[in-house]
Design an enzyme around this catalytic site. Structure first.
Site, mmCIF file in Angstrom:
data_model
loop_
_atom_site.group_PDB
_atom_site.id
_atom_site.type_symbol
_atom_site.label_atom_id
_atom_site.label_comp_id
_atom_site.label_asym_id
_atom_site.label_seq_id
_atom_site.Cartn_x
_atom_site.Cartn_y
_atom_site.Cartn_z
ATOM 1 N N GLU A 121 51.638 9.694 36.004
ATOM 2 C CA GLU A 121 51.037 10.776 35.306
ATOM 3 C C GLU A 121 51.478 10.875 33.885
ATOM 4 O OE1 GLU A 121 51.384 14.242 37.651
ATOM 5 O OE2 GLU A 121 52.588 15.286 36.186
ATOM 6 N N ARG A 148 48.228 19.773 48.467
ATOM 7 C CA ARG A 148 49.568 19.484 47.793
ATOM 8 C C ARG A 148 50.242 20.821 47.915
ATOM 9 N NH1 ARG A 148 51.332 18.990 41.639
ATOM 10 N NH2 ARG A 148 51.789 21.106 41.745
ATOM 11 N N GLU A 208 55.509 12.586 45.207
ATOM 12 C CA GLU A 208 55.040 12.182 43.695
ATOM 13 C C GLU A 208 56.116 12.363 43.007
ATOM 14 O OE1 GLU A 208 51.615 14.446 42.563
ATOM 15 O OE2 GLU A 208 52.002 13.943 40.346
ATOM 16 N N GLU A 263 43.160 13.870 42.753
ATOM 17 C CA GLU A 263 43.534 15.143 42.685
ATOM 18 C C GLU A 263 42.562 16.067 41.887
ATOM 19 O OE1 GLU A 263 46.624 15.770 39.603
ATOM 20 O OE2 GLU A 263 47.185 17.440 40.560
ATOM 21 N N TRP A 295 61.234 18.685 33.513
ATOM 22 C CA TRP A 295 60.307 19.727 34.232
ATOM 23 C C TRP A 295 59.357 18.969 35.169
ATOM 24 C CZ3 TRP A 295 54.981 20.610 34.281
ATOM 25 C CH2 TRP A 295 54.776 21.698 35.148
ATOM 26 N N ARG A 335 49.236 7.326 39.532
ATOM 27 C CA ARG A 335 48.743 8.544 39.264
ATOM 28 C C ARG A 335 48.331 8.611 37.774
ATOM 29 N NH1 ARG A 335 47.472 12.331 41.059
ATOM 30 N NH2 ARG A 335 48.848 13.958 40.193
ATOM 31 N N HIS A 389 57.982 16.373 40.298
ATOM 32 C CA HIS A 389 58.224 16.361 38.911
ATOM 33 C C HIS A 389 59.436 15.660 38.417
ATOM 34 C CE1 HIS A 389 54.838 19.245 38.542
ATOM 35 N NE2 HIS A 389 54.574 18.281 37.182
ATOM 36 N N TYR A 443 59.135 27.279 40.406
ATOM 37 C CA TYR A 443 58.529 25.962 40.044
ATOM 38 C C TYR A 443 57.350 25.463 40.959
ATOM 39 C CZ TYR A 443 58.062 20.881 41.096
ATOM 40 O OH TYR A 443 57.622 19.446 41.240
ATOM 41 N N ASP A 495 54.820 17.294 44.903
ATOM 42 C CA ASP A 495 55.441 16.551 43.747
ATOM 43 C C ASP A 495 56.670 17.303 43.334
ATOM 44 O OD1 ASP A 495 55.319 15.973 41.085
ATOM 45 O OD2 ASP A 495 53.371 16.924 40.425
HETATM 46 C C1 GCO Z 1 50.067 17.339 38.507
HETATM 47 C C2 GCO Z 1 50.872 17.406 37.571
HETATM 48 C C3 GCO Z 1 50.651 18.484 36.723
HETATM 49 C C4 GCO Z 1 51.361 18.513 35.444
HETATM 50 C C5 GCO Z 1 50.484 18.897 34.392
HETATM 51 C C6 GCO Z 1 51.355 18.713 32.992
HETATM 52 O O1 GCO Z 1 50.519 16.577 39.766
HETATM 53 O O2 GCO Z 1 49.207 17.681 38.811
HETATM 54 O O3 GCO Z 1 52.117 17.191 38.023
HETATM 55 O O4 GCO Z 1 51.025 19.713 37.554
HETATM 56 O O5 GCO Z 1 52.377 19.338 35.472
HETATM 57 O O6 GCO Z 1 49.315 18.132 34.379
HETATM 58 O O7 GCO Z 1 50.329 18.998 31.885
HETATM 59 MG MG MG Z 2 52.065 15.470 39.176
#
Ligand code: GCO
Ligand code: MG
Length: 408
Positions: free
Chosen positions: A268, A147, A242, A345, A408, A289, A218, A159, A216
């Site tokens: 996630e 990643r 992602e 991951e 975030w 995820r 986010h 970030y 990612d």
């Molecule tokens: C990822 C996630 C992490 C999260 C974290 C938050 O894809 O691994 O986005 O980077 O930010 O797990 O607790």
């Molecule tokens: Mg993530």
């Protein structure tokens, strides 16, 4: 085989972890991961104050019944706190059943469907040179999938990138910050959308076509921005993109799908099979995820993956450092057993974490194996854990240039 005790263990070996330890009357121990990054003590209390008293005296063999009992008898359903608490109980019961039968958990789940679980690592950099060093380090460690996150020029803040090389020269990225409770980072979607295709063009030229590349976002983009990014990244053949939009608005993925064939991964921050209905039934994503720790454990994550499998969607279990080695082991056992496995991951844990949790993980050709010890195959060292008491830590907040709070 009755449960004699249920202990909630909180320790911070470089980051916070909440672990549930169930012990049977015969002294068989099962471990479960209940770590919810930045809200750890809420799950610890849920387990200690509300779940542990219900577990004492229950039959440790009854995994499905215990899952349904904890889910339905609370009346209040779903949500990360509840589902992480149930997850920890579920993992601990699978661990116990494995030890009672002398089998690793993946054997109890139907046996291995593959020799190992393909994993992806994180590489990040303050600029492209820095990112190149990080990618080369991952390739040397044997990863086939990586990643990529890079600081966006002119945006300020970092970030998704590591704040430096931690012990042993490793590039580590750990989003939860202990120092100061509210770390803030700047965000500018326009700069990001302009720069990211450049970064991937560079990456393909630098590392070639074989390495699997991921990214990612986010949850930071609007639907139309997300569609544009997915389209712009198409030439660089990403393994996945992602969390491209906030997951609450699942229908927004329809627009992205109309404009691009870049594979999408989401989930996630979701925690139940019901949360995935639109995403899966409309085939708006390619990878699920969800994590074993936040989605009700092995029993429920298996249900989510099997649902997704009916629609040719594959698994992509969440595995950052906030999933403890116990959660990582549980995920790997499931990865080995299910049919529609995609990728796992793997954000390697810090040396201090490894002092508390001992695993039997092994590596081969970019894939991980949980080992063949009975149960999950992880041991918890109480003496080591005692050296690392809980420390408050929070995820950062993103703010737009004008100060508005952003995802975030
Ligand atoms: C990822 C996630 C992490 C999260 C974290 C938050 O894809 O691994 O986005 O980077 O930010 O797990 O607790
Ligand atoms: Mg993530």
């Amino acid at each position: 085989m009755r449960i004699r005790s249920a202990e909630v263990l909180v320790a911070s070996p470089s980051r916070n972890f909440v672990t549930l330890r169930l012990t049977t009357e015969d002294g068989i121990v099962g471990l479960g991961d209940a770590t919810l990054n930045g809200r750890e003590l809420a799950v610890a209390s849920y387990l200690r104050d509300h779940v542990a008293p219900l577990l004492i005296g229950r039959d440790a063999h009854r995994i499905e019944d215990t899952w349904q009992f904890l889910y339905r008898s609370a009346y209040w359903r779903r949500g990360p706190v509840t589902m992480s608490a149930i997850a920890a109980v579920d993992m601990a019961l699978w661990d116990i059943k494995g030890k009672l039968t002398g089998l690793p958990v993946y054997q109890l789940l139907g046996g291995a469907s593959r020799t190992g679980a393909l994993v992806y690592a994180h590489a990040s950099g303050a600029d492209l040179d820095d990112l190149a060093d990080s990618v080369h380090a991952r390739i040397e460690e044997g990863y086939k999938a990586i990643r990529l996150q890079v600081a966006i020029p002119g945006m300020g803040g970092g970030y998704g990138i590591s704040s430096g090389r931690a012990s042993g020269g490793r590039y580590t990225y750990e989003p939860a910050k202990r120092a100061g409770l509210h770390v803030e980072e700047g965000w500018d979607s326009s700069r990001y959308l302009r720069y990211l295709p450049t970064m991937f063009e560079w990456a393909r030229a630098e590392f070639g076509p074989e390495v699997m590349l991921l990214h990612d976002a986010h949850h930071r983009l609007t639907p139309v921005q997300a569609a544009r990014l997915a389209k712009d990244l198409e030439p660089y053949d990403l393994f996945w993109l992602e969390d491209i939009t906030p997951v609450e608005n699942q229908e927004s993925l329809r627009l992205v799908r109309q404009h691009s064939t870049t594979p999408l991964a989401i989930g996630e921050v979701l925690n139940s099979v019901w949360d995935f209905r639109t995403l899966v039934q409309e085939q708006l994503i390619d990878y699920v995820r969800a994590s074993v720790t936040h989605s009700g454990g092995i029993t429920h994550l298996k249900r989510i993956f099997e649902f997704a499998g009916q629609y040719q969607i594959r698994s992509g279990s969440h595995g950052p450092t906030d999933i403890s080695p116990v959660g990582m082991a549980a995920a790997l056992h499931l990865d080995l057993a299910i049919h529609n496995f995609g990728i796992q991951e793997h954000m390697a844990h810090d040396r201090l974490t490894d002092e508390v949790f001992r695993t039997g993980f092994s590596w081969h050709d970019g894939a991980m194996h949980p080992g063949d010890a009975p149960g999950l195959g992880v041991e918890y060292d109480d003496d080591a854990a005692a050296r690392f008491p809980y420390e408050p830590a929070y995820l950062p907040t993103a703010r737009l240039v004008d100060g508005t709070v952003h995802d975030w």
